[in-house]
Design a protein around this motif. Structure first.
Motif, PDB file in Angstrom:
ATOM      1  N   ALA A 144     -35.227 -11.049 -45.342  1.00 50.06           N
ATOM      2  CA  ALA A 144     -33.919 -11.234 -45.979  1.00 50.06           C
ATOM      3  C   ALA A 144     -32.945 -11.927 -45.031  1.00 50.06           C
ATOM      4  N   LEU A 145     -32.997 -11.598 -43.752  1.00 51.32           N
ATOM      5  CA  LEU A 145     -32.130 -12.264 -42.781  1.00 51.32           C
ATOM      6  C   LEU A 145     -32.486 -13.742 -42.631  1.00 51.32           C
ATOM      7  N   TRP A 146     -33.765 -14.060 -42.650  1.00 46.27           N
ATOM      8  CA  TRP A 146     -34.180 -15.463 -42.570  1.00 46.27           C
ATOM      9  C   TRP A 146     -33.717 -16.234 -43.794  1.00 46.27           C
ATOM     10  N   ILE A 147     -33.857 -15.632 -44.961  1.00 49.90           N
ATOM     11  CA  ILE A 147     -33.411 -16.292 -46.195  1.00 49.90           C
ATOM     12  C   ILE A 147     -31.904 -16.496 -46.164  1.00 49.90           C
ATOM     13  N   LEU A 148     -31.165 -15.476 -45.739  1.00 55.13           N
ATOM     14  CA  LEU A 148     -29.713 -15.592 -45.617  1.00 55.13           C
ATOM     15  C   LEU A 148     -29.331 -16.668 -44.597  1.00 55.13           C
ATOM     16  N   GLY A 149     -30.065 -16.724 -43.505  1.00 61.79           N
ATOM     17  CA  GLY A 149     -29.812 -17.743 -42.495  1.00 61.79           C
ATOM     18  C   GLY A 149     -30.013 -19.153 -43.024  1.00 61.79           C
TER      19      GLY A 149
END
Length: 103
Positions: free
Chosen positions: A7-12
């Motif tokens: 989720a953090l990678w997608i948000l990034g």
């Protein structure tokens, strides 16, 4: 890799896309109305950035003037998070001005 990191990678990547959108919109050619929309959005975003930086400077001056501990007033903001806020403000301002001025 667990779901939190994904989720953090997608948000990034979404935030990186917004940051790149700022640069693309500034250099995109268009008529005078489109340029006015971009200029208004850029001016509003610049005003917000300057306001945030002034507030941050004042808070640091107050902390140092009154010898307060910095543990309670630790900003801890990273340049990436600041750039992300700028991108979000610019995107919202751009959409508002597009709707208002009809592009």
């Amino acid at each position: 890799m667990n779901k939190g990191y994904l989720a953090l990678w997608i948000l990034g990547f979404i935030l990186l896309f917004l940051d790149l959108g700022i640069i693309v919109s500034l250099f995109k050619k268009g008529d005078e109305r489109r340029q006015m929309i971009i200029w208004k959005s850029s001016t509003f975003t610049f005003g917000i950035v300057i306001g945030v930086l002034i507030i941050e400077c004042i808070s640091k001056l107050v902390v140092s003037a009154f010898n307060l501990t910095t543990a309670t007033f630790d900003n801890g903001s990273s340049p990436f998070s600041f750039l992300t806020i700028i991108a979000i403000v610019y995107f919202i301002s751009l959409k508002y001005n597009q709707k208002k001025l009809g592009d």
